[in-house]
Design a protein around this motif. Structure first.
Motif, PDB file in Angstrom:
ATOM      1  N   THR A  77       0.835  -1.200   0.000  1.00 46.76           N
ATOM      2  CA  THR A  77       0.000   0.000   0.000  1.00 46.76           C
ATOM      3  C   THR A  77       0.868   1.248   0.000  1.00 46.76           C
ATOM      4  O   THR A  77       1.811   1.360   0.798  1.00 46.76           O
ATOM      5  CB  THR A  77      -0.925   0.014   1.232  1.00 46.76           C
ATOM      6  N   ILE A  78       0.570   2.178  -0.917  1.00 46.77           N
ATOM      7  CA  ILE A  78       1.232   3.485  -0.926  1.00 46.77           C
ATOM      8  C   ILE A  78       0.447   4.397   0.009  1.00 46.77           C
ATOM      9  O   ILE A  78      -0.726   4.690  -0.231  1.00 46.77           O
ATOM     10  CB  ILE A  78       1.271   4.088  -2.335  1.00 46.77           C
ATOM     11  N   VAL A  79       1.086   4.837   1.073  1.00 47.24           N
ATOM     12  CA  VAL A  79       0.423   5.680   2.068  1.00 47.24           C
ATOM     13  C   VAL A  79       0.446   7.143   1.633  1.00 47.24           C
ATOM     14  O   VAL A  79      -0.590   7.819   1.590  1.00 47.24           O
ATOM     15  CB  VAL A  79       1.088   5.517   3.446  1.00 47.24           C
ATOM     16  N   ASP A  80       1.633   7.661   1.303  1.00 45.02           N
ATOM     17  CA  ASP A  80       1.801   9.044   0.847  1.00 45.02           C
ATOM     18  C   ASP A  80       2.600   9.045  -0.455  1.00 45.02           C
ATOM     19  O   ASP A  80       3.441   8.161  -0.678  1.00 45.02           O
ATOM     20  CB  ASP A  80       2.542   9.899   1.880  1.00 45.02           C
ATOM     21  N   ALA A  81       2.365  10.049  -1.312  1.00 46.07           N
ATOM     22  CA  ALA A  81       3.092  10.168  -2.582  1.00 46.07           C
ATOM     23  C   ALA A  81       3.330  11.637  -2.890  1.00 46.07           C
ATOM     24  O   ALA A  81       2.509  12.495  -2.562  1.00 46.07           O
ATOM     25  CB  ALA A  81       2.308   9.508  -3.711  1.00 46.07           C
ATOM     26  N   GLU A  82       4.474  11.904  -3.539  1.00 41.47           N
ATOM     27  CA  GLU A  82       4.801  13.290  -3.896  1.00 41.47           C
ATOM     28  C   GLU A  82       5.782  13.313  -5.056  1.00 41.47           C
ATOM     29  O   GLU A  82       6.681  12.475  -5.145  1.00 41.47           O
ATOM     30  CB  GLU A  82       5.414  14.012  -2.692  1.00 41.47           C
ATOM     31  N   VAL A  83       5.614  14.251  -5.993  1.00 41.34           N
ATOM     32  CA  VAL A  83       6.561  14.467  -7.081  1.00 41.34           C
ATOM     33  C   VAL A  83       6.495  15.939  -7.488  1.00 41.34           C
ATOM     34  O   VAL A  83       5.430  16.559  -7.454  1.00 41.34           O
ATOM     35  CB  VAL A  83       6.253  13.553  -8.292  1.00 41.34           C
ATOM     36  N   GLU A  84       7.632  16.493  -7.840  1.00 39.73           N
ATOM     37  CA  GLU A  84       7.704  17.888  -8.281  1.00 39.73           C
ATOM     38  C   GLU A  84       7.775  17.942  -9.801  1.00 39.73           C
ATOM     39  O   GLU A  84       8.638  17.310 -10.410  1.00 39.73           O
ATOM     40  CB  GLU A  84       8.929  18.574  -7.691  1.00 39.73           C
ATOM     41  N   VAL A  85       6.854  18.683 -10.424  1.00 36.09           N
ATOM     42  CA  VAL A  85       6.893  18.956 -11.861  1.00 36.09           C
ATOM     43  C   VAL A  85       7.416  20.375 -12.030  1.00 36.09           C
ATOM     44  O   VAL A  85       6.793  21.329 -11.566  1.00 36.09           O
ATOM     45  CB  VAL A  85       5.495  18.811 -12.493  1.00 36.09           C
TER      46      VAL A  85
ATOM     47  N   LYS B  38       4.436  22.512 -10.216  1.00 34.98           N
ATOM     48  CA  LYS B  38       4.267  22.601  -8.773  1.00 34.98           C
ATOM     49  C   LYS B  38       4.577  21.233  -8.174  1.00 34.98           C
ATOM     50  O   LYS B  38       4.850  20.273  -8.901  1.00 34.98           O
ATOM     51  CB  LYS B  38       2.850  23.042  -8.398  1.00 34.98           C
ATOM     52  N   VAL B  39       4.520  21.138  -6.863  1.00 29.49           N
ATOM     53  CA  VAL B  39       4.691  19.862  -6.179  1.00 29.49           C
ATOM     54  C   VAL B  39       3.323  19.214  -6.034  1.00 29.49           C
ATOM     55  O   VAL B  39       2.408  19.791  -5.435  1.00 29.49           O
ATOM     56  CB  VAL B  39       5.347  20.048  -4.795  1.00 29.49           C
ATOM     57  N   TYR B  40       3.164  18.036  -6.617  1.00 32.70           N
ATOM     58  CA  TYR B  40       1.917  17.282  -6.521  1.00 32.70           C
ATOM     59  C   TYR B  40       2.077  16.238  -5.428  1.00 32.70           C
ATOM     60  O   TYR B  40       3.042  15.466  -5.441  1.00 32.70           O
ATOM     61  CB  TYR B  40       1.593  16.609  -7.849  1.00 32.70           C
ATOM     62  N   SER B  41       1.152  16.201  -4.492  1.00 31.11           N
ATOM     63  CA  SER B  41       1.300  15.281  -3.362  1.00 31.11           C
ATOM     64  C   SER B  41      -0.051  14.757  -2.896  1.00 31.11           C
ATOM     65  O   SER B  41      -1.092  15.377  -3.119  1.00 31.11           O
ATOM     66  CB  SER B  41       2.023  15.968  -2.200  1.00 31.11           C
ATOM     67  N   LEU B  42       0.015  13.590  -2.271  1.00 33.31           N
ATOM     68  CA  LEU B  42      -1.146  12.961  -1.655  1.00 33.31           C
ATOM     69  C   LEU B  42      -0.733  12.439  -0.294  1.00 33.31           C
ATOM     70  O   LEU B  42       0.267  11.722  -0.181  1.00 33.31           O
ATOM     71  CB  LEU B  42      -1.638  11.777  -2.498  1.00 33.31           C
ATOM     72  N   THR B  43      -1.466  12.803   0.719  1.00 30.67           N
ATOM     73  CA  THR B  43      -1.225  12.248   2.042  1.00 30.67           C
ATOM     74  C   THR B  43      -2.412  11.363   2.429  1.00 30.67           C
ATOM     75  O   THR B  43      -3.543  11.613   2.018  1.00 30.67           O
ATOM     76  CB  THR B  43      -1.040  13.355   3.092  1.00 30.67           C
ATOM     77  N   ASN B  44      -2.116  10.330   3.185  1.00 26.79           N
ATOM     78  CA  ASN B  44      -3.146   9.361   3.578  1.00 26.79           C
ATOM     79  C   ASN B  44      -3.892   8.812   2.358  1.00 26.79           C
ATOM     80  O   ASN B  44      -5.120   8.703   2.348  1.00 26.79           O
ATOM     81  CB  ASN B  44      -4.127  10.000   4.558  1.00 26.79           C
ATOM     82  N   TRP B  45      -3.130   8.468   1.329  1.00 31.39           N
ATOM     83  CA  TRP B  45      -3.701   7.972   0.077  1.00 31.39           C
ATOM     84  C   TRP B  45      -4.168   6.516   0.235  1.00 31.39           C
ATOM     85  O   TRP B  45      -5.236   6.139  -0.188  1.00 31.39           O
ATOM     86  CB  TRP B  45      -2.658   8.083  -1.032  1.00 31.39           C
ATOM     87  N   TYR B  46      -3.311   5.685   0.798  1.00 28.91           N
ATOM     88  CA  TYR B  46      -3.595   4.270   1.029  1.00 28.91           C
ATOM     89  C   TYR B  46      -4.068   3.573  -0.252  1.00 28.91           C
ATOM     90  O   TYR B  46      -5.126   2.966  -0.304  1.00 28.91           O
ATOM     91  CB  TYR B  46      -4.612   4.101   2.162  1.00 28.91           C
TER      92      TYR B  46
END
Length: 243
Positions: free
Chosen positions: A66-74, A166-174
């Protein structure tokens, strides 16, 4: 490519710095946890600083994570053409702890025009065009749900799409990534060991647009009811691990 990438991502370990100076294919000690890091050298590259947190530190096959959090900068819009390549290495440890590393070839999946291992994927925008989802209601091209979850507009998913820097992110993605149905050839090809993976993307002039490094220990899911020799030897029953 995306599935194989998602199958191996995790948070960079705080005690070690991984960057463009990392030497792939030179492991001497076992990997204790999965790591993803930015190995880019071009300061003007489009994708930077990927960060992912998962619920485990290794990759078990077959299995899921499971991916909990994800982030990448464009940092800028991604333009066509964009060429993709993956280099992959596997390390095992012999008697006495001596490391033995090989660079993997490209294992093509049955019925697919792509593979896993060290593969040249060619022009990625064309692959994106052929696999872009379609809206069930309007019939218009849309975007993958994962990208929409990150905040990328549904109509900006092609290489011509103007994705705002921008920085695209997801927290508590699960987000669960299910690898229980991998074909037997992949399981044999991806035998147990420590893996290093270098994912690269370049533009028409050969300029680096992304470089993502991955280190991950791969272990075999052992069916407690099976007494065979393991999938490295092609004998173990490949039953799915319960979620």
């Amino acid at each position: 490519m995306l599935a194989f990438f998602l199958a191996t991502i995790a948070l960079v370990g705080a005690q070690t710095v991984y960057d463009s100076t990392y030497q792939f294919g030179t492991l001497q000690t076992p990997i204790d946890k999965a790591v993803i890091f930015d190995c880019g050298t071009n300061p003007d590259r489009a994708l930077k600083n990927p960060k992912f947190v998962t619920d485990r530190d290794d990759l078990e096959l077959p299995g899921s994570f499971t991916i909990v959090d994800a982030e990448v900068e464009v940092s800028k819009p991604i333009s066509r053409p964009l060429y993709g390549k993956i280099d992959a290495w596997r390390t095992i440890y012999l008697f006495g702890g001596m490391a033995s590393t090989i660079q993997l070839g490209c294992f093509y999946l049955s019925g697919k025009d792509y593979g896993v291992g060290s593969c040249d994927y060619g022009e990625l925008c064309g692959i994106l065009d052929l696999n872009t989802p379609v809206n069930d209601t309007t019939g218009a091209p849309t975007c993958w749900q994962e990208a929409i979850d990150l905040g990328i507009p549904a109509d900006k998913c092609s290489c011509e799409g103007i994705v705002a820097p921008k920085v695209y992110s997801l927290t508590n993605w699960y987000k669960t990534v299910d690898l229980n149905d991998l074909e037997s050839g992949v399981l044999t090809f991806l035998a147990q060991g420590d893996y290093e993976i270098k994912l690269m993307a370049t533009d028409a002039n050969g300029n680096e647009e992304a470089c993502i490094g991955i280190r991950v220990p791969v272990t075999e899911y052992v069916d407690p009811n099976e007494t065979g020799g393991g999938w490295f030897f092609g004998k173990r029953k490949r039953s799915a691990k319960p979620l």
